[in-house]
Design an enzyme around this catalytic site. Structure first.
Site, PDB file in Angstrom:
ATOM      1  N   HIS A  42     -14.230 -36.685   3.999  1.00 13.48           N
ATOM      2  CA  HIS A  42     -13.632 -36.703   5.340  1.00 13.48           C
ATOM      3  C   HIS A  42     -14.421 -35.702   6.190  1.00 13.48           C
ATOM      4  O   HIS A  42     -14.958 -34.725   5.660  1.00 13.48           O
ATOM      5  CB  HIS A  42     -12.177 -36.261   5.194  1.00 13.48           C
ATOM      6  CG  HIS A  42     -11.356 -36.345   6.432  1.00 13.48           C
ATOM      7  ND1 HIS A  42     -11.421 -35.408   7.433  1.00 13.48           N
ATOM      8  CD2 HIS A  42     -10.419 -37.241   6.836  1.00 13.48           C
ATOM      9  CE1 HIS A  42     -10.556 -35.728   8.389  1.00 13.48           C
ATOM     10  NE2 HIS A  42      -9.929 -36.840   8.049  1.00 13.48           N
ATOM     11  N   LYS A  83       0.989 -34.953   4.617  1.00 12.89           N
ATOM     12  CA  LYS A  83       0.583 -36.105   3.799  1.00 12.89           C
ATOM     13  C   LYS A  83       1.380 -36.189   2.508  1.00 12.89           C
ATOM     14  O   LYS A  83       1.198 -37.094   1.713  1.00 12.89           O
ATOM     15  CB  LYS A  83      -0.919 -36.033   3.499  1.00 12.89           C
ATOM     16  CG  LYS A  83      -1.776 -36.234   4.752  1.00 12.89           C
ATOM     17  CD  LYS A  83      -3.219 -36.383   4.388  1.00 12.89           C
ATOM     18  CE  LYS A  83      -4.163 -36.183   5.555  1.00 12.89           C
ATOM     19  NZ  LYS A  83      -4.214 -37.306   6.490  1.00 12.89           N
ATOM     20  N   GLN A 140      -5.794 -36.166  -0.079  1.00  8.84           N
ATOM     21  CA  GLN A 140      -5.341 -37.508  -0.484  1.00  8.84           C
ATOM     22  C   GLN A 140      -4.994 -37.561  -1.966  1.00  8.84           C
ATOM     23  O   GLN A 140      -4.738 -38.646  -2.499  1.00  8.84           O
ATOM     24  CB  GLN A 140      -6.422 -38.563  -0.191  1.00  8.84           C
ATOM     25  CG  GLN A 140      -6.807 -38.698   1.260  1.00  8.84           C
ATOM     26  CD  GLN A 140      -5.718 -39.338   2.102  1.00  8.84           C
ATOM     27  OE1 GLN A 140      -4.816 -40.013   1.607  1.00  8.84           O
ATOM     28  NE2 GLN A 140      -5.794 -39.145   3.409  1.00  8.84           N
ATOM     29  N   ASP A 200     -10.838 -30.828  -2.026  1.00 15.21           N
ATOM     30  CA  ASP A 200     -10.026 -31.275  -0.895  1.00 15.21           C
ATOM     31  C   ASP A 200      -8.955 -32.215  -1.454  1.00 15.21           C
ATOM     32  O   ASP A 200      -9.230 -33.366  -1.786  1.00 15.21           O
ATOM     33  CB  ASP A 200     -10.943 -31.984   0.112  1.00 15.21           C
ATOM     34  CG  ASP A 200     -10.155 -32.652   1.234  1.00 15.21           C
ATOM     35  OD1 ASP A 200      -8.910 -32.687   1.169  1.00 15.21           O
ATOM     36  OD2 ASP A 200     -10.796 -33.154   2.176  1.00 15.21           O
ATOM     37  N   CYS A 236     -12.307 -41.074   9.991  1.00 16.08           N
ATOM     38  CA  CYS A 236     -12.949 -39.743   9.972  1.00 16.08           C
ATOM     39  C   CYS A 236     -13.878 -39.619   8.772  1.00 16.08           C
ATOM     40  O   CYS A 236     -13.946 -38.557   8.124  1.00 16.08           O
ATOM     41  CB  CYS A 236     -11.921 -38.619   9.943  1.00 16.08           C
ATOM     42  SG  CYS A 236     -10.898 -38.553  11.400  1.00 16.08           S
TER      43      CYS A 236
HETATM   44  N1  PLP Z   1      -9.479 -34.522   3.913  1.00 12.01           N
HETATM   45  C1  PLP Z   1      -9.110 -35.768   3.648  1.00 12.01           C
HETATM   46  C2  PLP Z   1      -9.613 -36.442   2.393  1.00 12.01           C
HETATM   47  C3  PLP Z   1      -8.254 -36.445   4.519  1.00 12.01           C
HETATM   48  O1  PLP Z   1      -7.883 -37.692   4.245  1.00 12.01           O
HETATM   49  C4  PLP Z   1      -7.797 -35.779   5.675  1.00 12.01           C
HETATM   50  C5  PLP Z   1      -6.930 -36.470   6.644  1.00 12.01           C
HETATM   51  O2  PLP Z   1      -6.830 -37.666   6.663  1.00 12.01           O
HETATM   52  C6  PLP Z   1      -8.202 -34.471   5.895  1.00 12.01           C
HETATM   53  C7  PLP Z   1      -9.052 -33.869   5.004  1.00 12.01           C
HETATM   54  C8  PLP Z   1      -7.739 -33.703   7.103  1.00 12.01           C
HETATM   55  O3  PLP Z   1      -6.366 -33.476   7.006  1.00 12.01           O
HETATM   56  P1  PLP Z   1      -5.578 -32.784   8.208  1.00 12.01           P
HETATM   57  O4  PLP Z   1      -5.887 -33.603   9.420  1.00 12.01           O
HETATM   58  O5  PLP Z   1      -4.144 -32.870   7.790  1.00 12.01           O
HETATM   59  O6  PLP Z   1      -6.073 -31.396   8.309  1.00 12.01           O
END
Ligand code: PLP
Length: 405
Positions: free
Chosen positions: A122, A225, A202, A199, A363
């Protein structure tokens, strides 16, 4: 076994109608819906005992501080961290990765050093490292993935070098659904003394979050999430790393003693929690984690596997539908495109049928670039979705195709 009728009644918004049709919510990868118990918990903070944390001597401040620290303990237990001092609250995954990139970068990254991420990250796990590279003159290296959506681990091993300072990878790809084999990333990095950030944005909600068993050095995720409130997240770090990192923000509560000559910092985890934190969000997140535990992480995982198998079979049977992300190890997220139909058209027509999916790059533009596409339609499911809803998605997609044929 999850009683789906009971579970769905826990989520008021799932009873909603959109354009007169029952809502089918397949955008759980973007954000999950909230059970009543979480909403009640947050409401209770403000109606029963709201006071700023760690500040007052009065009863309400004490009660809020106790609930906030109780939430930290719930997070610790949920991700199996060794100690509460390793659990820092932030605004979310993005906030956590930026904090680590800044702080770790200040301490450990110099000109010519290398940072490894993967091609399926992401943007939140790419851009903070790019900013760091610009600041310090370091270099970003990228682990490629193959067309099925699996990381190329042989290439990864070749990228590891004495210049590598940190590896930052996702646990699960938000665009493809791939579950990354983290042990195979972490073990070789550790063999060379290199820390690994995972990270978990997900991953955590699908049952994979045991930081001690993973042996990751940093683990980050967002409350929203995992059925919790927005604006709250977690930055886990092993004590051995966090204790040596400088704070990334200055302000109230993160200090020990302040004079104009010299300021000393508070102990962990408070060193990283400057200013008034989102304590109501943290307490709500604690309740969300309780809710997930009450349902049972294995039960959630079993149900989601069944939904994934059914959805994959149903969607694969549709002629002209191509699924992106065919790894053997996936969460229940299906990214797809229909031949000659733009993803926005598909998403907009599905929306009119009451079906909420996400369209675009999610993203994760490098993932789209890999396949030479502009974006996909993404149906991201979770335990409160049903087989009936998947059938409705299948019928909806067939309707889209027939409208364009
Ligand atoms: N990392 C991953 C794999 C994501 O799917 C997302 C959001 O969809 C993020 C980071 C960013 O999360 P946030 O917008 O809650 O900070």
């Amino acid at each position: 076994m999850i009683d789906i009728d009971v579970v769905r009644s826990d989520f008021p918004v799932l009873q909603k109608k959109v354009y007169g049709k029952p809502l089918i919510y397949f955008d759980n990868g973007a954000t999950t819906q909230k059970p009543l118990c979480v909403l009640d918990e947050v409401r209770k903070v403000y109606t029963d005992y709201n006071g700023n944390v760690h500040r007052g001597v009065h009863a309400m401040s004490d009660q809020t501080s106790e609930a906030y620290e109780g939430a930290r303990e719930k997070v610790r237990s949920f991700i199996n961290a060794a100690g509460r001092e390793e659990v820092v609250f932030t605004s979310g995954t993005t906030g956590s990765i930026n904090a680590i990139a800044y702080s770790f970068g200040e301490r450990y990254i110099n000109q010519g050093d290398e940072i490894i991420v993967s091609e399926m990250e992401h943007h939140a796990n790419i851009v903070p490292w790019q900013i760091l590279c610009q600041r310090k003159g370091s270099v970003l290296k990228v682990i490629p993935f193959n067309d099925r959506g699996d990381l190329n681990l042989e290439e990864y091993l070749k990228l590891l070098s004495p210049k590598t300072r940190i590896v930052a990878v996702t646990q699960v790809s938000n665009a493809l659904g791939t579950i990354v084999p983290l042990k195979e990333i972490i073990e070789p990095a550790h063999a060379m003394g290199i820390p690994v950030l995972v990270d978990g944005a997900q991953g955590v909600q699908h049952g994979f979050a045991d930081v001690q068993s993973l042996d990751c050095d940093f683990y980050v995720f967002s409350g929203h999430k995992i059925y919790g409130p927005t604006g709250i997240g977690v930055m886990y770090g092993k004590e051995k790393w966090l204790s040596g990192l400088p704070p990334y923000q200055g302000g109230g509560d993160m200090v020990d003693r302040v004079t104009f000559e010299k300021t000393t910092y508070n102990e962990l985890p408070f060193k990283f929690e400057a200013g008034t934190m989102n304590y109501a969000g943290a307490i709500g997140l604690g309740r969300a984690l309780d809710y997930v535990k009450e349902l049972g992480r294995d039960e959630i995982s079993d149900r989601e596997k069944t939904l994934l198998a059914y959805a994959t079979e149903r969607l694969s049977s549709i002629q002209g539908l191509r699924i992106f992300g065919q790894s053997d190890r996936k969460i229940c997220t299906i990214s797809f495109l229909l031949d000659n139909i733009h993803q926005y058209d598909t998403g907009m027509i599905l929306d009119k049928l009451g079906i909420a999916v996400r369209t675009g790059t999610h993203c994760a533009q490098p993932v789209m670039e890999h396949y030479g596409i502009e974006g996909t339609v993404r149906a991201s499911l979770c335990f409160y979705n049903t087989i009936g809803e998947i059938d409705a998605l299948g019928t909806g997609i067939e309707k889209v195709i027939s409208m364009f044929s």
